[in-house]
Design an enzyme around this catalytic site. Structure first.
Site, PDB file in Angstrom:
ATOM      1  N   CYS A 166       1.171  -1.159  -0.154  1.00 49.55           N
ATOM      2  CA  CYS A 166      -0.372  -0.052   0.370  1.00 49.55           C
ATOM      3  C   CYS A 166       0.664   1.185   0.260  1.00 49.55           C
ATOM      4  CB  CYS A 166      -1.069  -0.033   1.264  1.00 49.55           C
ATOM      5  SG  CYS A 166      -1.683   1.091   0.998  1.00 49.55           S
ATOM      6  N   HIS A 205      -8.527  -3.279  -3.429  1.00 49.56           N
ATOM      7  CA  HIS A 205      -7.798  -2.561  -2.493  1.00 49.56           C
ATOM      8  C   HIS A 205      -8.334  -1.505  -2.753  1.00 49.56           C
ATOM      9  CE1 HIS A 205      -3.607  -1.793  -0.681  1.00 49.56           C
ATOM     10  NE2 HIS A 205      -3.755  -0.707  -1.307  1.00 49.56           N
ATOM     11  N   GLU A 206      -8.356  -0.676  -4.004  1.00 52.55           N
ATOM     12  CA  GLU A 206      -8.796   0.689  -4.454  1.00 52.55           C
ATOM     13  C   GLU A 206     -10.420   0.952  -3.301  1.00 52.55           C
ATOM     14  OE1 GLU A 206      -6.668   2.867  -4.525  1.00 52.55           O
ATOM     15  OE2 GLU A 206      -5.189   1.027  -5.059  1.00 52.55           O
ATOM     16  N   HIS A 240     -10.298   1.555   0.270  1.00 56.93           N
ATOM     17  CA  HIS A 240      -9.991   2.395   0.993  1.00 56.93           C
ATOM     18  C   HIS A 240     -10.578   3.857   0.931  1.00 56.93           C
ATOM     19  CE1 HIS A 240      -5.705   2.685   1.170  1.00 56.93           C
ATOM     20  NE2 HIS A 240      -5.327   1.965   0.031  1.00 56.93           N
TER      21      HIS A 240
END
Length: 490
Positions: free
Chosen positions: A411, A453-454, A457
């Protein structure tokens, strides 16, 4: 156009100094004793503000009185002493040409301007500003540096000329002298004492140069458009041995940071590399910034930066910032299509910059708006080898496969470690186009991992939150997968 003809000039000046000094509106409110909403309204132009605030902000941000002068001009109040006719009224900049040259630890700026007097009075002098900031975004650190090592006139070695080709050397007088900020009047008078006024309808060249040691200059240079300007050009002349990496941003009157509207040109000739950028008819109060980082440190000194430090320098918000743990605000589309476009443009620019600091060729890369400090439900994902990203606005996971696998992820917000976590091999993501159309896209394997993953966020979740019991992040030094793709069974 004079300042009191433009109702937004004072607000633009406040935003300019917030940007120069790296102050947030919250930090300025705390430093001046005014509340944050009041400061925000002044910076946006919704509130006129008081002269007391302007003075307090001048003191907090060390502007040399620039905000009080802008406030008085905005409100039609004369400052004391009253200025003689100058560049503040009736001037157009026909050509604004700046070149910053770096060599042997010293920056030298050469600024040339062709001025046209479109007013009714002779111009007898011209005001210039010199502001330095070694650590933009870290005002306390910069303040301490300049308290201990102020920028001096001996450092600057300021020289000025009037006329094309440095025809007439001219003198200058000091208006304000602060540790990291100077204001200087260039006096249109020859060495023999002759006045060299610029009369209405006439045009003339002003040129000046000064130097700043690199210990006092950060890796950025900005041009702010304060007068109507026909053509603006900026060039950086840097040693090729430093392997510089250069990018640029445009900050508009509304305070939005955007990529430069046209690319930066590069000319590599022998031992020097020259980066140049130009625009015609830039809007008033726009700010254009060129930034750079050294691929190889000057004087062949090694760069001993941790990966997280590199990403922080490149503008990535680091773990511990509250924005990484908040749910991002969704766009109201299509009503906020322009805001979404701006967010995506900033993400693409940041993602391109991040690619200069690490090898993402094997797995691809992604970036979510909170990682660049934006409270917005937007993310971009670049599959391996792709130049155009997958754009996700208001994404939501609607379905994922039961089959998962374990792979290492890194990250950008804590890039010193890698975490081995499970992810579904297939995921269905609902997202919205700027025109308000909704769609569902299916992503598989490595691209599914990047997208998840994004999307995490945007909901305040970090990849390390998915670590199974018994698993722990490993130091990046122990990771052997950089530059290679994730492995999947065919």
């Amino acid at each position: 156009m004079s300042a009191n003809e433009d109702p937004d000039s004072y607000a633009a000046e406040v935003r300019h100094w917030l940007d120069i000094r790296g102050f947030s509106r919250t930090a300025l409110a705390k430093s001046t004793g005014f509340n944050r909403p009041y400061v925000s309204k002044i910076a946006s132009g919704a509130e006129r503000g008081s002269v007391e605030f302007a003075r307090a902000a001048d003191k907090a941000m060390r502007t040399g009185g620039a905000l009080e002068r802008a406030w008085r001009e905005r409100h039609g109040q004369a400052a004391a002493p009253a200025p003689v006719p100058s560049a503040a009224s009736g001037l157009t900049v026909d050509q604004d040409l700046a070149e910053l040259h770096y060599e042997d630890g010293v920056y030298r700026l050469t600024q040339r301007r062709r001025l046209i007097n479109t007013g009714t009075d002779p111009v007898l002098r011209y005001l210039i500003r010199i502001a330095v900031d070694k650590y933009p975004g870290e005002p306390e650190r910069s303040n301490q540096l300049y308290r201990e090592h102020p920028l001096t006139w001996d450092d600057l070695q300021l020289q000025a000329w009037y006329g094309e080709g440095r025809t007439e050397p001219i003198k200058w007088t000091v208006q304000h002298d602060r540790d990291a900020f100077k204001e200087v009047w260039l006096v249109l008078r020859g060495e023999d004492g002759r006045r060299l006024p610029l009369y209405p309808g006439e045009a003339g060249w002003i040129e000046y140069t000064y130097t700043v040691p690199e210990t006092l200059w950060g890796n950025w240079y900005r041009r702010a458009v304060r007068l109507p300007t026909n053509h603006l050009a900026v060039a950086l002349d840097l040693p090729a041995s430093t392997a510089p990496q250069v990018w640029g941003t445009h900050t508009s009157l509304t305070g939005d940071d955007l990529p430069l509207p046209t690319p930066i040109a590069v000319d590599r000739s022998g031992e020097r590399v020259r980066y140049s950028w130009a625009t015609d008819n830039p809007p008033l109060h726009a700010r254009y910034t060129l930034q750079w980082r050294w691929g190889a440190a000057p004087y062949d000194e090694p760069m001993h930066q941790r990966p997280s430090e590199v990403m922080a320098v490149l503008g990535i918000v680091q773990d511990g910032d509250p924005i990484l743990r908040a749910t991002a605000r969704k766009f109201n589309l299509p009503a906020e299509a322009e805001q979404a476009r701006i967010a995506v443009a900033r993400l693409q620019q940041a993602a391109e910059l991040v690619a200069t600091g690490h090898d993402f060729s094997g797995k691809g890369r992604g970036l979510a708006a909170p990682q660049i400090g934006l409270d917005a439900a937007a993310a971009v994902v670049y599959p391996p080898g792709a130049s155009d990203p997958v754009i996700l606005l208001n994404p939501v996971v609607v379905e994922s496969s039961a089959e998962t696998d374990m792979q290492y992820e890194g990250c950008l917000s804590f890039f010193d470690t890698r975490s081995r976590i499970p992810r579904p091999l297939s995921v269905h993501i609902a997202h919205t186009d700027p025109d308000g159309s909704e769609r569902i896209t299916v992503f598989e394997q490595g691209l599914a991992r990047l997208v998840l993953h994004e999307v995490d966020h945007l909901y305040g979740v970090l990849c390390s939150d998915h670590l199974p019991e018994g698993e722990a992040p490993i130091p990046v030094e122990e990771y052997r997968g950089t530059g290679s793709a994730w492995a999947y069974r065919s």
